[in-house]
Scaffold this motif. Structure first.
Motif, short mmCIF file in Angstrom:
data_model
loop_
_atom_site.label_atom_id
_atom_site.label_comp_id
_atom_site.label_asym_id
_atom_site.label_seq_id
_atom_site.Cartn_x
_atom_site.Cartn_y
_atom_site.Cartn_z
N UNK A 62 19.49 49.55 32.12
CA UNK A 62 20.59 48.94 31.36
C UNK A 62 21.93 49.19 32.06
N UNK A 63 22.15 50.42 32.48
CA UNK A 63 23.41 50.75 33.17
C UNK A 63 23.49 50.06 34.51
N UNK A 64 22.34 49.92 35.18
CA UNK A 64 22.33 49.26 36.49
C UNK A 64 22.71 47.78 36.35
N UNK A 65 22.23 47.13 35.31
CA UNK A 65 22.60 45.73 35.08
C UNK A 65 24.10 45.59 34.83
N UNK A 66 24.65 46.50 34.05
CA UNK A 66 26.09 46.45 33.81
C UNK A 66 26.86 46.70 35.12
N UNK A 67 26.35 47.63 35.92
CA UNK A 67 27.02 47.96 37.18
C UNK A 67 27.11 46.75 38.09
N UNK A 68 26.00 46.06 38.31
CA UNK A 68 26.02 44.95 39.27
C UNK A 68 26.75 43.73 38.72
N UNK A 69 26.98 43.68 37.39
CA UNK A 69 27.65 42.51 36.81
C UNK A 69 29.11 42.39 37.24
N UNK A 70 29.71 43.50 37.66
CA UNK A 70 31.14 43.46 37.98
C UNK A 70 31.44 42.54 39.17
N UNK A 71 30.48 42.36 40.06
CA UNK A 71 30.69 41.48 41.21
C UNK A 71 30.96 40.04 40.79
N UNK A 72 30.07 39.50 39.95
CA UNK A 72 30.24 38.12 39.47
C UNK A 72 31.50 37.99 38.61
N UNK A 73 31.75 38.98 37.77
CA UNK A 73 32.88 38.89 36.84
C UNK A 73 34.22 38.88 37.59
N UNK A 74 34.31 39.61 38.69
CA UNK A 74 35.53 39.54 39.52
C UNK A 74 35.61 38.23 40.28
N UNK A 75 34.49 37.78 40.80
CA UNK A 75 34.44 36.57 41.63
C UNK A 75 34.95 35.34 40.88
N UNK A 76 34.48 35.14 39.63
CA UNK A 76 34.86 33.91 38.92
C UNK A 76 36.35 33.89 38.58
N UNK A 77 36.92 35.05 38.35
CA UNK A 77 38.35 35.10 38.01
C UNK A 77 39.21 34.72 39.21
N UNK A 78 38.80 35.17 40.38
CA UNK A 78 39.53 34.79 41.60
C UNK A 78 39.36 33.31 41.90
N UNK A 79 38.13 32.80 41.76
CA UNK A 79 37.87 31.39 42.05
C UNK A 79 38.64 30.48 41.10
N UNK A 80 38.63 30.80 39.80
CA UNK A 80 39.35 29.97 38.83
C UNK A 80 40.85 29.94 39.12
N UNK A 81 41.38 31.12 39.47
CA UNK A 81 42.82 31.19 39.76
C UNK A 81 43.16 30.38 41.01
N UNK A 82 42.31 30.43 42.03
CA UNK A 82 42.57 29.67 43.25
C UNK A 82 42.51 28.16 42.98
N UNK A 83 41.55 27.72 42.18
CA UNK A 83 41.45 26.30 41.85
C UNK A 83 42.70 25.82 41.10
N UNK A 84 43.18 26.62 40.18
CA UNK A 84 44.41 26.25 39.46
C UNK A 84 45.58 26.11 40.42
N UNK A 85 45.64 26.97 41.44
CA UNK A 85 46.69 26.85 42.45
C UNK A 85 46.60 25.52 43.20
N UNK A 86 45.37 25.04 43.39
CA UNK A 86 45.14 23.79 44.12
C UNK A 86 45.29 22.56 43.24
N UNK A 87 45.64 22.78 41.99
CA UNK A 87 45.84 21.66 41.09
C UNK A 87 44.60 21.22 40.35
N UNK A 88 43.53 22.04 40.39
CA UNK A 88 42.30 21.74 39.65
C UNK A 88 42.27 22.63 38.41
N UNK A 89 42.40 22.08 37.21
CA UNK A 89 42.36 22.91 36.00
C UNK A 89 41.03 23.63 35.88
#
Length: 467
Positions: free
Chosen positions: A105-132
């Motif tokens: 259970x703890x291992x699953x939570x541990x590895x989840x942080x990679x995806x959770x950081x990734x999507x926030x950076x990607x969404x922010x970059x798309x908004x910069x490029x004019x893609x909502x």
């Protein structure tokens, strides 16, 4: 998009612009599923091991993500959100260090942080490029699983939950950037779908939303005729069926998750596998049916190394019923999953992968010994041909002629119920030689033996019929 497509800030920017370009081409992009950046998942797994040894250090992960944030000049809100997740990750690792325990259970939570950081950076970059765009953790858009941490299965009501989330919570004019690979169990705990689970996340969303096409972006030009790390001349396959893609994945191909095809198959949604490093390449289209190529015997070659082969021979009288049922009852009892099977009335041979092994003195040997003699053979490989069942006789003739010339002994042969795969079990030491030579024959026009082309076989049959 997998981790290799999002390896660093440059790759994230490339993918963000690729998404913008797809929208400019007329695609109505409802969701983008992202894996963790680069080797983040492996780094988190290693961090867990180091924490058990008393060391906690995620500086390299901070550097990777902060570098991307700084490169794009993202807002403080985004930076604080990502750093907050990494602080939470570090706190979890400190807990592991103190308790000297890392549960599934703890291992699953541990590895989840990679995806959770990734999507926030990607969404922010798309908004910069004019893609909502807006970042979502998978459970926020309906990805719910059972509690089998490390290899969780989607719940039956997941498609309905996804459809409901996208109709009520996700603005159609905004691209949802969703974490792949992870979900929530009924108790709200983070689970993972197993390696490659981002493919399943993508196909589940695409099927539940009744989309026209699901694009899976990798680092190769679609599905290849075999592993390019072994055969340099591997070439892209233009089209495969759902069944073929599923068999390829199950028997070792790294392009797709073994069960990722199921949601698309149920809804009949086309899947296209493309290369984020070479976006102009058409890639591979996966559909229910494909046009048959008259001069093609084999679609692709895949393999699994380091499997066990188990021969189980009945010691009871010929014709005594119940032998196979007792064998499979023992496998079920000990939770051993079979890859390939060949059987007769008095014997059965199976292969077991790395997760399912029979070791010396295992209880299953005691359970089976009253009814059978058991021989466990390690260091075997499964070589699987994805082929046209209507041409299986020609395929088998070609393979056995080649193996005979190469001095390779087939330990076991099986044709799957799907009728698109033919599997051979060989020794590990023979696998590379076998794959390379079969690829030369079926895809490079360089056979080491003579066989009758289909036209000659048909002509021969026709002549015989007239005679």
């Amino acid at each position: 998009f997998g981790g290799s497509s999002l390896a660093n800030a440059e790759r994230v920017d490339h993918v963000a612009n690729l998404i913008k370009r797809q929208i400019s081409l007329g695609y109505n992009v409802r969701a983008v599923v992202c894996s963790a950046m680069g080797k983040t998942t492996n780094s988190l797994l290693s961090a867990g091991d180091f924490a058990l040894e008393g060391r906690v250090n995620i500086d390299a992960l901070r550097t990777l993500h902060v570098a991307a944030i700084n490169e794009f000049g993202l807002s403080d809100n985004v930076k604080n959100e990502v750093l907050g997740l990494l602080d939470e990750c570090e706190s979890l690792l400190n807990g592991v260090r103190l308790l000297q325990e890392l549960s599934p259970k703890s291992l699953d939570q541990l590895v989840s942080y990679g995806e959770r950081c990734s999507v926030r950076i990607m969404a922010a970059r798309l908004n910069q490029l004019g893609v909502p765009a807006a970042a979502y953790d998978a459970w926020e858009v309906g990805i719910h699983t059972n509690s089998n941490f490390g290899d969780a299965l989607l719940l039956d009501d997941t498609p309905d939950k996804i459809a409901s989330a996208f109709s009520s919570r996700v603005d159609p004019s905004v691209v949802a950037i969703v974490t792949g690979f992870i979900g929530h169990d009924p108790n709200g705990r983070i689970t993972t779908l197993g390696r490659g689970g981002s493919d399943l996340t993508a196909t589940s969303i695409g099927a539940a939303c009744n989309l026209d096409e699901i694009q899976v972006w990798k680092d190769v030009d679609g599905i290849l005729t075999t592993d390019p790390r072994l055969v340099e001349n591997a070439i892209p396959v233009p089209a495969v069926t759902y069944d073929e893609a599923s068999e390829l994945a199950y028997f070792g191909a790294q392009v797709l998750h073994p069960i990722a095809m199921q949601p698309a198959m149920k809804k009949g949604v086309m899947v296209r596998v493309k290369n984020s490093y070479n976006p102009s390449h058409p890639g591979t289209v996966i559909t229910k049916e494909k046009e048959s190529e008259p001069n093609s015997l084999v679609t692709a070659i895949t393999f699994k190394r380091n499997v066990q082969m188990v021969d189980i021979v009945s010691t009871r009288m010929l014709g005594a019923y119940g032998f196979l049922s007792k064998v499979f009852a023992a496998f079920e009892k000990h939770k051993l999953s079979v890859d390939v099977l060949a059987s007769s009335e008095v014997s059965v041979s199976v292969t077991l992968d790395k997760k399912s092994r029979i070791e010396e003195n295992d209880e299953i040997l005691d359970d089976l010994s009253p009814i059978a003699n058991i021989l466990v053979k390690p260091n075997r490989s499964i070589l699987t041909l994805i082929a046209d069942v209507d041409k299986s006789s020609q395929v088998l003739a070609s393979v056995f002629s080649s193996f005979s010339r190469m001095g390779i002994k087939v330990q076991m042969l099986s044709q799957g119920a799907s009728k698109v795969n033919i599997s051979f079990v060989v020794k590990d030491e023979d696998l590379d030689f076998a794959v390379k030579n079969l690829h030369k024959c079926f895809f490079e026009g360089n056979c080491t033996f003579d066989y009758f082309p289909e036209s000659e076989v048909i002509e021969s049959k026709s002549t015989e019929k007239v005679a």
